[in-house]
Design a protein around this motif. Structure first.
Motif, PDB file in Angstrom:
ATOM      1  N   TYR A  27       0.900  -0.487  -0.170  1.00  0.00           N
ATOM      2  CA  TYR A  27      -0.014   0.436   0.497  1.00  0.00           C
ATOM      3  C   TYR A  27       0.802   0.914   0.086  1.00  0.00           C
ATOM      4  N   ALA A  28       0.525   2.275  -0.867  1.00  0.00           N
ATOM      5  CA  ALA A  28       1.006   3.517  -1.053  1.00  0.00           C
ATOM      6  C   ALA A  28       0.232   4.855  -0.764  1.00  0.00           C
ATOM      7  N   ILE A  29       0.567   6.079   0.015  1.00  0.00           N
ATOM      8  CA  ILE A  29       0.146   6.663   0.443  1.00  0.00           C
ATOM      9  C   ILE A  29       0.455   8.405   0.102  1.00  0.00           C
ATOM     10  N   PHE A  30       0.212   8.941  -0.282  1.00  0.00           N
ATOM     11  CA  PHE A  30       0.542   9.790  -1.350  1.00  0.00           C
ATOM     12  C   PHE A  30       0.090  11.280  -0.626  1.00  0.00           C
ATOM     13  N   LYS A  31       1.050  12.511  -1.254  1.00  0.00           N
ATOM     14  CA  LYS A  31       0.197  13.329  -0.302  1.00  0.00           C
ATOM     15  C   LYS A  31      -0.147  15.037  -1.322  1.00  0.00           C
ATOM     16  N   VAL A  32      -1.421  14.529  -2.069  1.00  0.00           N
ATOM     17  CA  VAL A  32      -1.852  15.751  -2.865  1.00  0.00           C
ATOM     18  C   VAL A  32      -0.707  17.118  -2.653  1.00  0.00           C
ATOM     19  N   LEU A  33       0.238  17.716  -3.558  1.00  0.00           N
ATOM     20  CA  LEU A  33       0.506  19.024  -3.330  1.00  0.00           C
ATOM     21  C   LEU A  33       0.088  19.869  -3.708  1.00  0.00           C
ATOM     22  N   ASP A  34      -0.936  19.999  -4.989  1.00  0.00           N
ATOM     23  CA  ASP A  34      -1.706  21.541  -5.336  1.00  0.00           C
ATOM     24  C   ASP A  34      -3.055  20.342  -5.985  1.00  0.00           C
ATOM     25  N   GLU A  35      -3.791  20.904  -4.914  1.00  0.00           N
ATOM     26  CA  GLU A  35      -5.486  20.420  -5.246  1.00  0.00           C
ATOM     27  C   GLU A  35      -6.401  21.099  -6.063  1.00  0.00           C
ATOM     28  N   SER A  36      -5.663  22.362  -6.635  1.00  0.00           N
ATOM     29  CA  SER A  36      -6.653  23.161  -7.620  1.00  0.00           C
ATOM     30  C   SER A  36      -6.559  22.731  -9.130  1.00  0.00           C
ATOM     31  N   LYS A  37      -5.830  21.717  -9.603  1.00  0.00           N
ATOM     32  CA  LYS A  37      -5.040  20.919 -10.816  1.00  0.00           C
ATOM     33  C   LYS A  37      -6.296  20.011 -10.327  1.00  0.00           C
ATOM     34  N   LEU A  38      -6.663  19.597  -9.674  1.00  0.00           N
ATOM     35  CA  LEU A  38      -7.782  18.534  -9.564  1.00  0.00           C
ATOM     36  C   LEU A  38      -8.710  18.543 -10.138  1.00  0.00           C
ATOM     37  N   GLN A  39      -8.806  20.113  -9.982  1.00  0.00           N
ATOM     38  CA  GLN A  39     -10.485  20.663 -10.842  1.00  0.00           C
ATOM     39  C   GLN A  39     -11.088  20.522 -12.307  1.00  0.00           C
ATOM     40  N   GLU A  40      -9.396  20.936 -13.108  1.00  0.00           N
ATOM     41  CA  GLU A  40      -9.727  19.998 -14.552  1.00  0.00           C
ATOM     42  C   GLU A  40      -9.187  19.100 -14.583  1.00  0.00           C
ATOM     43  N   VAL A  41     -10.270  18.063 -14.447  1.00  0.00           N
ATOM     44  CA  VAL A  41     -10.365  16.856 -14.988  1.00  0.00           C
ATOM     45  C   VAL A  41      -9.710  15.976 -16.047  1.00  0.00           C
ATOM     46  N   ASP A  42     -10.177  16.814 -17.276  1.00  0.00           N
ATOM     47  CA  ASP A  42      -9.660  16.773 -18.572  1.00  0.00           C
ATOM     48  C   ASP A  42      -8.236  17.452 -18.696  1.00  0.00           C
ATOM     49  N   SER A  43      -7.524  18.386 -18.579  1.00  0.00           N
ATOM     50  CA  SER A  43      -6.469  18.265 -18.326  1.00  0.00           C
ATOM     51  C   SER A  43      -5.398  17.716 -17.613  1.00  0.00           C
ATOM     52  N   LEU A  44      -5.583  16.792 -16.353  1.00  0.00           N
ATOM     53  CA  LEU A  44      -5.158  16.368 -15.292  1.00  0.00           C
ATOM     54  C   LEU A  44      -4.168  15.021 -16.058  1.00  0.00           C
ATOM     55  N   TRP A  45      -4.877  14.651 -16.734  1.00  0.00           N
ATOM     56  CA  TRP A  45      -3.650  14.000 -17.488  1.00  0.00           C
ATOM     57  C   TRP A  45      -2.247  14.000 -18.322  1.00  0.00           C
ATOM     58  N   LYS A  46      -2.784  15.805 -18.279  1.00  0.00           N
ATOM     59  CA  LYS A  46      -0.793  16.461 -18.554  1.00  0.00           C
ATOM     60  C   LYS A  46      -0.176  16.628 -17.780  1.00  0.00           C
ATOM     61  N   GLU A  47      -0.310  16.336 -16.557  1.00  0.00           N
ATOM     62  CA  GLU A  47       0.863  16.948 -14.586  1.00  0.00           C
ATOM     63  C   GLU A  47       1.122  15.667 -14.973  1.00  0.00           C
ATOM     64  N   PHE A  48       1.007  14.308 -15.570  1.00  0.00           N
ATOM     65  CA  PHE A  48       1.735  13.156 -15.645  1.00  0.00           C
ATOM     66  C   PHE A  48       2.497  12.479 -16.739  1.00  0.00           C
ATOM     67  N   GLU A  49       2.991  13.490 -18.137  1.00  0.00           N
ATOM     68  CA  GLU A  49       3.426  13.457 -18.977  1.00  0.00           C
ATOM     69  C   GLU A  49       4.641  12.557 -18.528  1.00  0.00           C
ATOM     70  N   LEU A  70      -6.816  10.748 -11.322  1.00  0.00           N
ATOM     71  CA  LEU A  70      -5.665  11.357 -10.553  1.00  0.00           C
ATOM     72  C   LEU A  70      -4.954   9.446 -10.267  1.00  0.00           C
ATOM     73  N   MET A  71      -5.505   8.630  -9.796  1.00  0.00           N
ATOM     74  CA  MET A  71      -4.925   7.377  -9.910  1.00  0.00           C
ATOM     75  C   MET A  71      -4.151   7.126 -11.574  1.00  0.00           C
ATOM     76  N   ARG A  72      -4.961   7.596 -12.615  1.00  0.00           N
ATOM     77  CA  ARG A  72      -4.641   7.224 -13.641  1.00  0.00           C
ATOM     78  C   ARG A  72      -3.345   7.793 -13.788  1.00  0.00           C
ATOM     79  N   GLY A  73      -3.071   8.843 -13.157  1.00  0.00           N
ATOM     80  CA  GLY A  73      -2.155   9.045 -13.426  1.00  0.00           C
ATOM     81  C   GLY A  73      -0.861   8.919 -12.722  1.00  0.00           C
TER      82      GLY A  73
END
Length: 534
Positions: free
Chosen positions: A11-33, A116-119
């Protein structure tokens, strides 16, 4: 916000540093390129590694069933409980409800969390440090194999090969037992033939022969353990007047040895049947309830395995075992068989011949559902089979009572019947064929018919109070009878006149009905005038 992410390693537990980026769901995949961009969004806070494959399998099965395992509960208490004000992002909403109920932690599940999980999964090797890629792939493969075995319930209790072997051995034992018993009865019948007809049970026969030995020992032998008192007395009486031949001690010894073999095989067959019954209840309980142990085992054996049988449709299950008859019917273009091995089921056996086809079709449909439930379902109870069998028995009673009701008409509604109406044409009986007197000539018949037609109108007019017209026609008919007798004598004497009469008769027959009626009227007028003149 914290993120709970499960892997094959732990099991891994991550801390989200910038929660404002979660509001843009369609462009969230770009943050994990790239790994660098991913590290700016999330950061690994804690990683709990599984000790072995067993612990990984237990955690994975608990997650798939929506339950919280021991290792997950431990890590949540250790890490997340310290930061209770933080929300926990999870991939399964059902698991979130369990965590909130037991640990009182606020859980989040939304499309943004799924993205987010997918990224995180795409950049897992870079985000989780200390685990080489080869080790993660090996752990994933091992867990996948273990989980698939668990899901398919791959256990010794579910192996149907034992059933196939057991039912085949049971059939072979039945054939051998029949041969041995037939040989034993025939062999001992030379020495004591009467006992074969008295004792009908095969096992009791072999045990009795084993205890008696030679026929001369019957009087001193106690057979109460194997036979009732009446049968024992009958055997002792038959031994005194037996017509069998004398045999040597060596022959008796061989016969007794054969009886021992029959008794041993019979006992083993009973033991094997109990084993088969237990195996069937463990592997296919619903099928066993529907059709019985033997029929169910034969269906599995014929198909090869329970999984192969589950792939067959109900129509194939119905005629399984009657392939030869099916192809012969198709070849000769006749009716196909209605049942195969399923014919020996108790539900089909207790049905009348008229309804056997219907019941076998319904039983095959329900049995195919039970087979699939047994082969692919997770439960091992027989509730479905009991419920379907009750439905079939109710349907069977309805079919049987339907035929009885049509005959007897029980109930007020069934007792009512429509009024009888005879629709066939009325046929009058011709008594002329019963007469033994010589046939009357056509002319006489024709004259009598004319006279009757003449008399009937007068009888109709007799409504008037006058009595004389009613009596006078009788006198006229009497007067006409005497000339008839004279004519009859004249016809016998003269053949020429008879031919002329026949011609006249034919001419009269050809006269139209209107002319006949006019002639009748003229005759009536003449008769009335003569009466008035008199």
């Amino acid at each position: 916000m914290l993120v709970l992410f499960e892997t094959a390693a732990g099991y891994a537990i991550f801390k989200v540093l910038d929660e404002s980026k979660l509001q843009e769901v369609d462009s969230l995949w770009k943050e994990f390129e790239t790994p660098e961009k991913a590290n700016k969004v999330v950061k690994l806070k804690h990683f709990e590694k599984f000790q072995d494959t067993t612990e990984a399998l237990a955690a994975a099965t608990a997650m798939t069933e929506g339950k919280m395992g021991k290792s997950l509960k431990k890590i949540l208490k250790k890490v997340v409980a310290k930061e209770a004000h933080e929300q926990l992002a999870i991939s399964d909403a059902k698991l979130g409800g369990v965590i909130k109920e037991k640990l009182n932690l606020s859980c989040v599940h939304s499309p943004a969390v799924a993205e987010l999980m997918r990224g995180i999964r795409t950049q897992m090797e870079a985000l989780i440090t200390g685990l080489p890629p080869r080790e993660i792939s090996a752990m994933s493969l091992g867990l996948a194999h273990s989980l698939s075995r668990y899901k398919l319930k791959f256990s010794p209790d579910k192996v149907d090969t034992m059933i196939v072997q057991a039912i085949s051995l049971l059939d072979d034992l039945d054939k051998e037992l029949n041969n041995y018993i037939m040989r034993c009865r025939e062999w001992y019948g030379w020495h004591f033939p009467e006992v074969g007809k008295i004792i009908t049970d095969n096992l009791a026969y072999c045990k009795s022969v084993r205890k008696i030995g030679a026929r001369t020992n019957v009087a001193t032998t106690d057979l109460s353990e194997h036979l009732p008192e009446e049968v024992e007395a009958e055997v002792k009486l038959a031994a005194e007047i037996s017509m069998g031949t004398e045999v040597s001690e060596e022959d008796i010894g061989n016969i007794m040895h054969l009886c021992d073999q029959v008794i041993e095989i019979t006992e083993y067959r009973t033991q094997l049947y109990d084993y088969l019954k237990n195996r069937m209840m463990a592997i296919a309980p619903n099928l066993t309830v529907m059709v019985g142990e033997l029929v169910g085992a034969r269906l599995i054996s014929h198909a090869g395995s329970l999984l192969n049988l589950a792939k067959h449709p109900a129509s194939t299950v119905q005629i399984l075992g009657a392939e030869k008859a099916l192809f012969r019917a198709l070849k000769t273009r006749r009716d196909t068989p209605k049942y195969g091995l399923i014919y020996h089921a108790s539900l089909v056996g207790q049905t009348s011949a008229k309804n056997k086809g219907k019941i076998s079709r319904m039983l095959a449909a329900k049995a195919s559902l039970a087979i699939r439930y047994d082969a692919l379902g997770e439960d091992t109870n027989a509730e479905m089979g009991v419920e379907n069998r009750a439905k079939l028995e109710a349907r069977l009673r309805h079919l049987e009572e339907k035929g009885i009701r049509r005959i007897s008409g029980t109930g007020k509604a069934m007792a009512k019947s429509d009024k009888y109406q005879h629709k066939s044409d009325v046929k009058v009986y011709d008594p002329s064929g019963d007469s033994t007197l010589p046939s009357v000539s056509k002319k006489r018949k024709f004259e009598e018919v004319e006279e009757e037609e003449v008399v009937t109108p007068v009888a109709v007019k007799s409504k008037k109070p006058k009595k004389e017209p009613v009596e006078e026609p009788e006198a006229s008919t009497a007067a006409e009878e005497t000339p008839k007798k004279k004519k009859k004598k004249a016809r016998k004497a003269e053949a020429a006149e008879e031919a002329m009469d026949v011609k006249e008769e034919e001419e009269e027959a050809t006269v139209s009905p209107t002319e006949e009626s006019s002639k009748k009227k003229k005759k009536k007028k003449k008769k009335v005038k003569e009466e008035e003149g008199e």
